[in-house]
Design a protein around this motif. Structure first.
Motif, PDB file in Angstrom:
ATOM      1  N   UNK A 172       0.919  -1.107  -0.136  1.00 30.88           N
ATOM      2  CA  UNK A 172      -0.091   0.086   0.049  1.00 30.88           C
ATOM      3  C   UNK A 172       0.827   1.132   0.053  1.00 30.88           C
ATOM      4  N   UNK A 173       1.797   1.360   0.662  1.00 31.63           N
ATOM      5  CA  UNK A 173       2.834   2.571   0.757  1.00 31.63           C
ATOM      6  C   UNK A 173       3.473   2.471  -0.336  1.00 31.63           C
ATOM      7  N   UNK A 174       3.634   1.531  -1.012  1.00 25.66           N
ATOM      8  CA  UNK A 174       4.620   1.785  -2.404  1.00 25.66           C
ATOM      9  C   UNK A 174       3.885   2.229  -3.415  1.00 25.66           C
ATOM     10  N   UNK A 175       2.372   1.523  -3.389  1.00 23.04           N
ATOM     11  CA  UNK A 175       1.030   1.934  -4.259  1.00 23.04           C
ATOM     12  C   UNK A 175       0.909   3.429  -4.353  1.00 23.04           C
ATOM     13  N   UNK A 176       0.799   4.106  -3.115  1.00 27.25           N
ATOM     14  CA  UNK A 176       0.560   5.513  -3.071  1.00 27.25           C
ATOM     15  C   UNK A 176       1.969   6.518  -3.422  1.00 27.25           C
ATOM     16  N   UNK A 177       3.200   5.821  -3.133  1.00 28.80           N
ATOM     17  CA  UNK A 177       4.149   6.764  -3.314  1.00 28.80           C
ATOM     18  C   UNK A 177       4.327   6.731  -5.041  1.00 28.80           C
ATOM     19  N   UNK A 178       4.125   5.325  -5.829  1.00 28.39           N
ATOM     20  CA  UNK A 178       3.995   5.298  -7.167  1.00 28.39           C
ATOM     21  C   UNK A 178       2.967   6.251  -7.858  1.00 28.39           C
ATOM     22  N   UNK A 179       1.572   6.171  -7.251  1.00 32.73           N
ATOM     23  CA  UNK A 179       0.457   6.812  -7.936  1.00 32.73           C
ATOM     24  C   UNK A 179       0.734   8.080  -7.696  1.00 32.73           C
ATOM     25  N   UNK A 180       1.271   8.885  -6.685  1.00 32.34           N
ATOM     26  CA  UNK A 180       1.198  10.246  -6.495  1.00 32.34           C
ATOM     27  C   UNK A 180       2.491  10.863  -7.232  1.00 32.34           C
ATOM     28  N   UNK A 181       3.550  10.073  -7.381  1.00 36.24           N
ATOM     29  CA  UNK A 181       4.641  10.509  -8.033  1.00 36.24           C
ATOM     30  C   UNK A 181       4.400  10.626  -9.529  1.00 36.24           C
ATOM     31  N   UNK A 182       3.494   9.772 -10.062  1.00 39.59           N
ATOM     32  CA  UNK A 182       3.000   9.866 -11.452  1.00 39.59           C
ATOM     33  C   UNK A 182       2.108  11.114 -11.718  1.00 39.59           C
ATOM     34  N   UNK A 183       1.238  11.208 -10.597  1.00 35.53           N
ATOM     35  CA  UNK A 183       0.197  12.453 -10.632  1.00 35.53           C
ATOM     36  C   UNK A 183       1.154  13.781 -10.916  1.00 35.53           C
ATOM     37  N   UNK A 184       1.939  14.035  -9.870  1.00 31.87           N
ATOM     38  CA  UNK A 184       2.900  15.008 -10.009  1.00 31.87           C
ATOM     39  C   UNK A 184       3.543  15.186 -11.065  1.00 31.87           C
ATOM     40  N   UNK A 185       4.183  14.217 -11.642  1.00 27.29           N
ATOM     41  CA  UNK A 185       4.960  14.123 -12.893  1.00 27.29           C
ATOM     42  C   UNK A 185       4.010  14.941 -13.951  1.00 27.29           C
ATOM     43  N   UNK A 186       2.684  14.136 -14.195  1.00 25.36           N
ATOM     44  CA  UNK A 186       1.864  14.598 -15.122  1.00 25.36           C
ATOM     45  C   UNK A 186       1.688  16.242 -14.962  1.00 25.36           C
ATOM     46  N   UNK A 187       1.485  16.565 -13.957  1.00 29.56           N
ATOM     47  CA  UNK A 187       0.977  18.051 -13.647  1.00 29.56           C
ATOM     48  C   UNK A 187       2.327  18.915 -13.959  1.00 29.56           C
ATOM     49  N   UNK A 188       3.426  18.529 -13.645  1.00 28.91           N
ATOM     50  CA  UNK A 188       4.715  19.207 -13.944  1.00 28.91           C
ATOM     51  C   UNK A 188       4.976  19.207 -15.402  1.00 28.91           C
ATOM     52  N   UNK A 189       4.653  18.239 -16.174  1.00 30.53           N
ATOM     53  CA  UNK A 189       4.788  18.130 -17.680  1.00 30.53           C
ATOM     54  C   UNK A 189       3.760  18.952 -18.565  1.00 30.53           C
ATOM     55  N   UNK A 190       2.761  19.090 -17.703  1.00 32.41           N
ATOM     56  CA  UNK A 190       1.436  19.918 -18.533  1.00 32.41           C
ATOM     57  C   UNK A 190       1.904  21.475 -18.316  1.00 32.41           C
ATOM     58  N   UNK A 191       2.338  21.787 -17.116  1.00 27.36           N
ATOM     59  CA  UNK A 191       2.843  23.102 -16.691  1.00 27.36           C
ATOM     60  C   UNK A 191       3.992  23.605 -17.537  1.00 27.36           C
ATOM     61  N   UNK A 192       4.920  22.419 -17.734  1.00 23.05           N
ATOM     62  CA  UNK A 192       6.330  22.935 -18.451  1.00 23.05           C
ATOM     63  C   UNK A 192       6.115  23.198 -19.957  1.00 23.05           C
ATOM     64  N   UNK A 193       4.838  22.345 -20.595  1.00 23.90           N
ATOM     65  CA  UNK A 193       4.519  22.673 -21.945  1.00 23.90           C
ATOM     66  C   UNK A 193       3.715  23.909 -22.161  1.00 23.90           C
TER      67      UNK A 193
END
Length: 496
Positions: A387-408
């Motif tokens: 559960x810990x690893x799933x939450x870390x992976x999920x939120x890291x990917x969400x952050x990455x997506x938001x950062x990529x959208x902003x950067x573009x």
């Protein structure tokens, strides 16, 4: 009459009990609607300057894209989230193909790296309020607030509600994401302290953390008294007889303050989180703790609240993973000693976030895969290692997506040469709705809980038809959003 009330309460408890969840892939499809809706928002803003100035129509579109879209994803389009994403992408492509608004072109800030008026406009601080963090935290808060009421209606799929013991669901990831997000921003005072070259003694850190904990613990007591006093339907195996999520949030700060001393030995929040998660998992597997949490009779205060007390260690590990992410996401420069350009720094940040997303995802894969890993099952009730690893992976990917959208779409932010330009770029790159939810998130979460209780006490949610359900949920979302935006417009921050 009393027997009818009791039987209806039992029906509501049964409605959210003994559930097994759904697939991680489906959860990802549903949640991806949020970033895709923000892509459309970003195109409207950067190409047409649609949200500047912020008029009633701007607010309506903002609300539809960032609140109603995710509401549709968890209700009417729950079985076809990819279709909903496609329906949002089509107008995004159309708007992008339109000629840009001339006003947008004229107002685009000039951003020379060494502007002569840089000092007069204000020097840049070591830490900045980044648009993609506001987007991520605002979106997470919105989907959490929507789900806590929607779960009480039949229109909300049972596979999205919290699982009983083993499995994954949308609401399970929501609880963990709330804690991860709190850890993310908790890195800010640590970074500020390091930038100023000072160290806060442990006793002072504990006192500071208790000031943050006390309001949350008071809210936990208020919720406990109100739930018991009003005979409100509750799911005992979620946290226990008396424990609730506010207690978990309230006890985190002092424990994190204690763990900060361990950084002298293990100089990484991620390493501390993994170590804590592994030790907790070993104890679960090698002792009777797992059986105690899942099957023991509730005979005393500890056993009555065993789920909440024992799962706290898992949530503490999740908080630490969020704090580790904040340590490289929050600073203006991911490598302060480097003299590389702002664009290069942003590229480095994106690469770092990608690597950490892959690390957490790989950890989750090897923890859960039966053929190539340990074959462990995810359990939000235990808050175990998967559960810990799933939450870390999920939120890291969400952050990455938001950062990529902003950067573009909004490169002017990370290329800003002074504080004034950066603030203007920040306001341009963030949705007013998302910014408002991020600003007063915990207060709005409390209001959402109160409204959820009010609706459940006045409306027989199990008997409401789909059309009426959507009316109630959209109205509920509109009330929360209006309150959030009003507080932001009045420049009011309510810290709990």
């Amino acid at each position: 009459m009393a027997s009818n009330a009791t039987s209806y309460k039992q029906m509501k408890e049964d409605f959210v009990s003994n559930l097994s969840g759904g697939s991680v892939a489906e959860i990802n499809y549903v949640v991806t609607v949020g970033p895709i809706a923000f892509v459309l928002w970003s195109i409207l803003q950067c190409r047409q300057s649609f949200f500047k100035p912020y008029k009633p129509l701007s607010f309506l579109v903002d609300f539809l894209l960032n609140v109603v879209a995710i509401l549709l994803a968890i209700t009417l389009y729950a079985n076809t989230p990819l279709l909903l994403s496609g329906l949002i992408l089509v107008p995004a492509i159309f708007v992008y193909a339109l000629p840009p608004n001339p006003v947008t072109l004229r107002k685009k800030p000039k951003l020379p790296p060494n502007a002569p008026n840089q000092k007069s406009a204000g020097a840049l601080s070591v830490l900045s309020t980044k648009p993609f963090l506001t987007t991520y935290r605002g979106s997470m808060m919105i989907v959490t607030c929507l789900a806590i009421l929607a779960v009480d209606f039949r229109l909300f799929p049972r596979r999205f509600a919290k699982v009983e013991t083993w499995g994954t669901s949308l609401m399970d990831v929501g609880v963990g994401s709330f804690v991860f997000s709190a850890g993310l921003v908790a890195a800010r005072p640590v970074l500020k302290e390091r930038a100023e070259g000072r160290t806060t003694p442990l006793q002072q850190r504990l006192l500071y953390s208790m000031r943050h904990s006390l309001p949350l613990l008071v809210l936990g007591v208020i919720r406990l008294v109100s739930v018991k006093g009003l005979d409100y339907a509750e799911h005992v195996t979620e946290y226990g007889v008396h424990w609730n999520f506010f207690f978990t949030l309230g006890f985190l700060p002092p424990f994190v303050a204690l763990f900060q001393s361990a950084l002298k030995i293990i100089p990484s929040y991620a390493a501390l989180a993994i170590l804590l998660g592994v030790i907790y998992q070993v104890v679960l597997e090698s002792t009777d703790l797992k059986a105690f949490i899942l099957t023991a009779p509730r005979t005393d205060l500890f056993s009555m609240n065993r789920e909440g007390i024992c799962s706290f260690f898992g949530y503490l590990a999740i908080f630490l993973t969020g704090q580790d992410t904040g340590m490289f996401v929050l600073p203006r420069s991911i490598n302060p000693r480097s003299s590389t350009s702002n664009s290069s720094q942003r590229t480095t940040l994106l690469l770092t976030m990608t690597v950490w997303t892959m690390i957490w995802t790989a950890g989750y894969f090897f923890a859960t895969h039966y053929a190539y890993g340990m074959g462990l099952d995810v359990s939000r009730r235990l808050a175990n290692l998967p559960y810990i690893l799933w939450i870390a992976a999920f939120n890291s990917s969400q952050l990455l997506a938001c950062c990529a959208i902003e950067s573009v779409f909004f490169p002017s932010f990370h290329n800003a040469a002074d504080a004034k330009t950066e603030q203007e770029a920040y306001e341009t790159a963030t949705s007013r709705v998302l910014r408002a939810f991020n600003r007063n998130g915990l207060f709005l979460f409390l209001i959402a809980n109160l409204l959820t209780g009010l609706v459940n006490m006045t409306v027989p949610t199990l008997d409401v038809a789909p059309t009426a359900t959507m009316g109630i949920l959209v109205g509920y979302g509109a009330i929360l959003t209006t309150l959030a935006v009003a507080l932001d417009a009045w420049n009011i921050s309510i810290k709990l």
